[in-house]
Design an enzyme around this catalytic site. Structure first.
Site, PDB file in Angstrom:
ATOM      1  N   GLU A  75       0.824  -1.215   0.000  1.00 40.89           N
ATOM      2  CA  GLU A  75       0.000   0.000   0.000  1.00 40.89           C
ATOM      3  C   GLU A  75       0.858   1.263   0.000  1.00 40.89           C
ATOM      4  O   GLU A  75       0.474   2.289  -0.559  1.00 40.89           O
ATOM      5  CB  GLU A  75      -0.949   0.027   1.194  1.00 40.89           C
ATOM      6  CG  GLU A  75      -2.116  -0.952   1.101  1.00 40.89           C
ATOM      7  CD  GLU A  75      -1.769  -2.349   1.592  1.00 40.89           C
ATOM      8  OE1 GLU A  75      -0.595  -2.595   1.975  1.00 40.89           O
ATOM      9  OE2 GLU A  75      -2.685  -3.209   1.598  1.00 40.89           O
ATOM     10  N   PHE A 108     -12.064  -8.051  13.230  1.00 34.90           N
ATOM     11  CA  PHE A 108     -10.932  -8.451  12.399  1.00 34.90           C
ATOM     12  C   PHE A 108     -10.581  -7.333  11.405  1.00 34.90           C
ATOM     13  O   PHE A 108     -11.441  -6.803  10.730  1.00 34.90           O
ATOM     14  CB  PHE A 108     -11.274  -9.742  11.640  1.00 34.90           C
ATOM     15  CG  PHE A 108     -10.181 -10.189  10.710  1.00 34.90           C
ATOM     16  CD1 PHE A 108      -8.927 -10.567  11.210  1.00 34.90           C
ATOM     17  CD2 PHE A 108     -10.388 -10.218   9.337  1.00 34.90           C
ATOM     18  CE1 PHE A 108      -7.910 -10.962  10.351  1.00 34.90           C
ATOM     19  CE2 PHE A 108      -9.381 -10.619   8.472  1.00 34.90           C
ATOM     20  CZ  PHE A 108      -8.139 -10.985   8.989  1.00 34.90           C
ATOM     21  N   GLN A 109      -9.322  -6.994  11.342  1.00 36.61           N
ATOM     22  CA  GLN A 109      -8.793  -5.945  10.451  1.00 36.61           C
ATOM     23  C   GLN A 109      -9.482  -4.600  10.671  1.00 36.61           C
ATOM     24  O   GLN A 109      -9.783  -3.881   9.738  1.00 36.61           O
ATOM     25  CB  GLN A 109      -8.881  -6.381   8.982  1.00 36.61           C
ATOM     26  CG  GLN A 109      -7.956  -7.553   8.697  1.00 36.61           C
ATOM     27  CD  GLN A 109      -7.710  -7.806   7.222  1.00 36.61           C
ATOM     28  OE1 GLN A 109      -8.582  -7.566   6.403  1.00 36.61           O
ATOM     29  NE2 GLN A 109      -6.537  -8.317   6.907  1.00 36.61           N
ATOM     30  N   LYS A 168     -17.927  -1.762   5.218  1.00 38.24           N
ATOM     31  CA  LYS A 168     -18.280  -2.772   4.208  1.00 38.24           C
ATOM     32  C   LYS A 168     -19.785  -2.828   3.949  1.00 38.24           C
ATOM     33  O   LYS A 168     -20.224  -2.984   2.808  1.00 38.24           O
ATOM     34  CB  LYS A 168     -17.769  -4.149   4.657  1.00 38.24           C
ATOM     35  CG  LYS A 168     -17.857  -5.186   3.552  1.00 38.24           C
ATOM     36  CD  LYS A 168     -17.071  -6.429   3.868  1.00 38.24           C
ATOM     37  CE  LYS A 168     -17.136  -7.409   2.700  1.00 38.24           C
ATOM     38  NZ  LYS A 168     -16.412  -8.650   2.981  1.00 38.24           N
ATOM     39  N   MET A 201      23.441  10.081   4.168  1.00 34.42           N
ATOM     40  CA  MET A 201      23.200  11.329   4.889  1.00 34.42           C
ATOM     41  C   MET A 201      23.416  11.140   6.401  1.00 34.42           C
ATOM     42  O   MET A 201      23.903  12.047   7.084  1.00 34.42           O
ATOM     43  CB  MET A 201      21.786  11.849   4.593  1.00 34.42           C
ATOM     44  CG  MET A 201      21.552  13.263   5.060  1.00 34.42           C
ATOM     45  SD  MET A 201      22.758  14.426   4.368  1.00 34.42           S
ATOM     46  CE  MET A 201      21.832  15.174   3.044  1.00 34.42           C
TER      47      MET A 201
HETATM   48  C1  LIG Z   1      11.576   6.127   6.451  1.00 33.90           C
HETATM   49  C2  LIG Z   1      12.804   6.855   6.871  1.00 33.90           C
HETATM   50  N1  LIG Z   1      13.615   6.326   7.819  1.00 33.90           N
HETATM   51  C3  LIG Z   1      14.729   6.974   8.206  1.00 33.90           C
HETATM   52  C4  LIG Z   1      15.063   8.176   7.655  1.00 33.90           C
HETATM   53  C5  LIG Z   1      16.323   8.923   8.116  1.00 33.90           C
HETATM   54  N2  LIG Z   1      17.270   9.067   7.022  1.00 33.90           N
HETATM   55  C6  LIG Z   1      17.390  10.213   6.303  1.00 33.90           C
HETATM   56  S1  LIG Z   1      18.506  10.102   5.083  1.00 33.90           S
HETATM   57  C7  LIG Z   1      18.909   8.540   5.520  1.00 33.90           C
HETATM   58  C8  LIG Z   1      19.968   7.783   4.756  1.00 33.90           C
HETATM   59  C9  LIG Z   1      19.526   7.466   3.379  1.00 33.90           C
HETATM   60  O1  LIG Z   1      20.440   6.556   2.811  1.00 33.90           O
HETATM   61  P1  LIG Z   1      20.355   6.155   1.306  1.00 33.90           P
HETATM   62  O2  LIG Z   1      18.955   5.826   0.941  1.00 33.90           O
HETATM   63  O3  LIG Z   1      21.349   5.127   1.011  1.00 33.90           O
HETATM   64  O4  LIG Z   1      20.681   7.522   0.564  1.00 33.90           O
HETATM   65  P2  LIG Z   1      22.028   8.391   0.607  1.00 33.90           P
HETATM   66  O5  LIG Z   1      21.911   9.372   1.734  1.00 33.90           O
HETATM   67  O6  LIG Z   1      23.171   7.450   0.791  1.00 33.90           O
HETATM   68  O7  LIG Z   1      22.057   9.085  -0.708  1.00 33.90           O
HETATM   69  C10 LIG Z   1      18.160   8.115   6.613  1.00 33.90           C
HETATM   70  C11 LIG Z   1      18.287   6.796   7.258  1.00 33.90           C
HETATM   71  C12 LIG Z   1      14.185   8.692   6.684  1.00 33.90           C
HETATM   72  N3  LIG Z   1      14.386   9.862   6.096  1.00 33.90           N
HETATM   73  N4  LIG Z   1      13.082   8.004   6.292  1.00 33.90           N
END
Ligand SMILES: Cc1ncc(C[n+]2csc(CCOP(=O)(O)OP(=O)(O)O)c2C)c(N)n1
Length: 572
Positions: free
Chosen positions: A63, A125-126, A175, A484
């Protein structure tokens, strides 16, 4: 917001039908030709009604994929993206996307199944209270309690999602309501006395802004996503050129002003250009248009635009003065407001020195990265994507370093080609959003730029890509880390890389092959050019696993808690 129904004159002619059939009828009336969704028990009557209809349904594999795809569709078409999910887990799997759409003002209409009215509140349920869960993250939400109300609610939902400041609207359908029979009737027009978005600006306030422009020596325009939603790009361009006012973009506003224009300063904010941020710091008149002034843009508010009279044009009155003290508040749609401003503003202040000063900053402090001629630099990869697509592609991203490099180096010059999760910063957004974007705009090439981390959050949608043979190109900016996070740990946590390095990643090429998708590893600049050109040429789904250097950081950067002018990494 309470509905006041206007009886349909044609009511007598209308036959009785089930709630599910009414929903299909109402969707057709709204001109909906594509739905993104996933079935389940509580929406079986709806899927059965859909079976008889000529409405395209994209079955995603989760989803979350459906709602991000609907967001991508909405971003490139300007029309509401429509989502269907079942009750309970189906509905809760949508929550991240709903919050994402809310903060980025994307129009969505979301239909969730619900358990029968007789068992609501019994932990059936659900069962999940999705109306309660999504109350703070929807523009409005409904639970249908009488089958006759369904068509009118659908009509209102589309109206609310797509007018004023766009946003997600959820309609929860028990539903028994979708199976109950009733007379199909919709009001001639939506009547919501409590919901009247202000589109036309107050002319006195517009005149005040025109007066301010006439005397300002250091004005700057900050153009946000509201410019794109209103289709006000030409008006902003005229305003800037007529009065010689430099323009900065927010992250989500990219594409609303030509990136190669001499008055363009680049993106402002945490990873904005030095010229854009200094312009916001030194200006005497800041004209914010369709921008939220969020913390990633402003840095420490105590230092933000302190020398400026702030004018803020926004369709949402709640935005004005929310974060930044505003001298000239103007509620209205960006297109109408800037048109009115162009009529009122007949004289300009002398901005010659200011424009010169900022263009000097722009050329003295450009975006930079260290080139070694051997390894594949992520920044260079984005430049190559720009070159190979001639800047024409729709680009979606995930969240992280690659997102910021895309914002910095792709060079967006046209509206509605930039699809990213700005406000919520949702990893897993980019790839499914690309699917929706391609469905919304099949003419343009679509490239999903993702991180090796983020891609793994929604990669099951490869199955959709393969099934539909959608020519979306996935570019994994593979730095073998949660880049990041790694960057922040390097700079602010003395290189303690806690849970951010992923030296062993799956074989993405084999993974793509498992889904029947062509893929290749990319290790050099030449490789990137050739393989990207081939992928674009192939006009079929393609995945490129781009092995970039893993220790690269996104610069420049406003450190957390610092003012917009206190940037680090401005020079090599
Ligand atoms: C759902 C979610 N979980 C955690 C984060 C925190 N977060 C921000 S950037 C990042 C790293 C992203 O890594 P990657 O997808 O490999 O991209 P890169 O920064 O290496 O380009 C994280 C864990 C987020 N933004 N979204």
């Amino acid at each position: 917001m309470k509905a006041s129904w206007v009886a349909d004159e044609e009511k007598s002619k209308v036959q009785m039908m089930s709630g599910a059939d009414m929903l299909m009828e109402a969707l057709e009336k709204e001109g909906v030709d594509v739905l993104f969704g996933y079935p389940g028990g509580a929406v079986l009557p709806i899927y059965d009604a859909l079976y008889k209809k000529n409405i395209r349904h994209i079955l995603t594999r989760h989803e979350q994929g459906a709602i991000h795809a609907a967001q991508g569709f909405a971003r490139v078409t300007g029309k509401a993206g429509v989502v269907i999910a079942t009750s309970g887990p189906g509905a809760t799997n949508l929550v991240t996307g709903i919050a994402d759409a809310m903060i980025d003002s994307l129009p969505l209409v979301i239909f969730t199944g619900q358990v029968a009215t007789s068992v609501i509140g019994t932990d059936a349920f659900q069962e999940a209270d999705i109306v309660g869960v999504t109350m703070p993250i929807t523009k409005h939400n409904y639970q249908v309690r009488r089958v006759e109300d369904l068509p009118g609610i659908v009509q209102e939902a589309f109206h609310i999602a797509q007018t004023g400041r766009p946003g997600p609207v959820l309609v929860d359908i028990p539903k028994d309501i979708s199976t109950a029979l009733g007379a199909f009737s919709t009001p001639k027009e939506v009547t919501l006395p409590g919901y009247q978005p202000t589109v036309m600006p107050n002319l006195l306030q517009v005149k005040r802004l025109a007066d301010a422009i006439a005397t300002a020596k250091k004005p700057v325009i900050l153009a946000g996503a509201g410019v794109l939603f209103a289709g006000a790009e030409n008006e902003i361009l005229t305003l800037a050129e007529q009065h010689r006012i430099p323009v900065a973009n927010t992250l989500l506003g990219l594409g609303s002003f030509p990136s190669d224009h001499p008055l363009f300063l680049g993106m402002a904010g945490m990873h904005g250009t030095y010229a854009a941020n200094i312009a916001l710091h030194e200006c005497d008149l800041l004209i914010g248009i369709g921008a939220r002034f969020d913390d990633r843009l402003t840095g420490d508010l105590n230092h933000f635009a302190k020398k400026a009279a702030v004018a803020h044009i926004d369709i949402d009155p709640a935005e004005i003065g929310k974060n930044v003290e505003t001298l000239i508040p103007i509620v209205g749609c960006a297109k109408h407001t800037v048109s009115a401003l162009l009529r009122e503003s007949t004289s300009s202040g002398d901005t010659t020195e200011w424009v010169y000063h900022l263009s000097e900053l722009k050329s003295s402090y450009p975006l930079w990265y260290k080139k070694d001629g051997e390894t594949l630099k992520p920044q260079r990869l984005l430049e190559i994507i720009h070159e190979e697509t001639k800047g024409e592609a729709v680009i979606t991203t995930d969240v992280g370093q690659h997102q910021m490099w895309t914002a910095q180096y792709y060079g967006f010059s046209k509206p509605n080609r930039w699809v990213t999760s700005g406000g919520l910063g949702t990893m897993g957004f980019g790839f499914p959003a690309a699917i929706g974007a391609k469905i919304g705009n099949p003419e343009l090439p679509v490239v999903a730029v993702t991180g090796d981390g983020g891609f793994q959050m929604t990669l099951q949608e490869l199955s959709v890509l393969q099934e539909l043979k959608l020519p979306v190109i996935i570019v994994i900016v593979n730095n073998q880390s949660l880049g990041m996070v790694r960057q922040w740990q390097e700079i602010f946590y003395e290189e303690r890389y806690s849970q951010s390095l992923i030296p062993v990643q799956p074989d993405f090429v084999k993974l793509a092959a498992a889904y029947g998708i062509d893929a290749a590893v990319v290790t050099t600049e030449e490789d990137a050019k050739v393989k990207l050109a081939n992928a674009l040429e192939s006009n079929s789904p393609f995945l490129l696993d781009c092995r970039v250097t893993s220790d690269e950081n996104v610069y420049p950067m406003i450190a957390p808690g610092k003012g917009i002018h206190q940037m680090i990494g401005v020079k090599p």
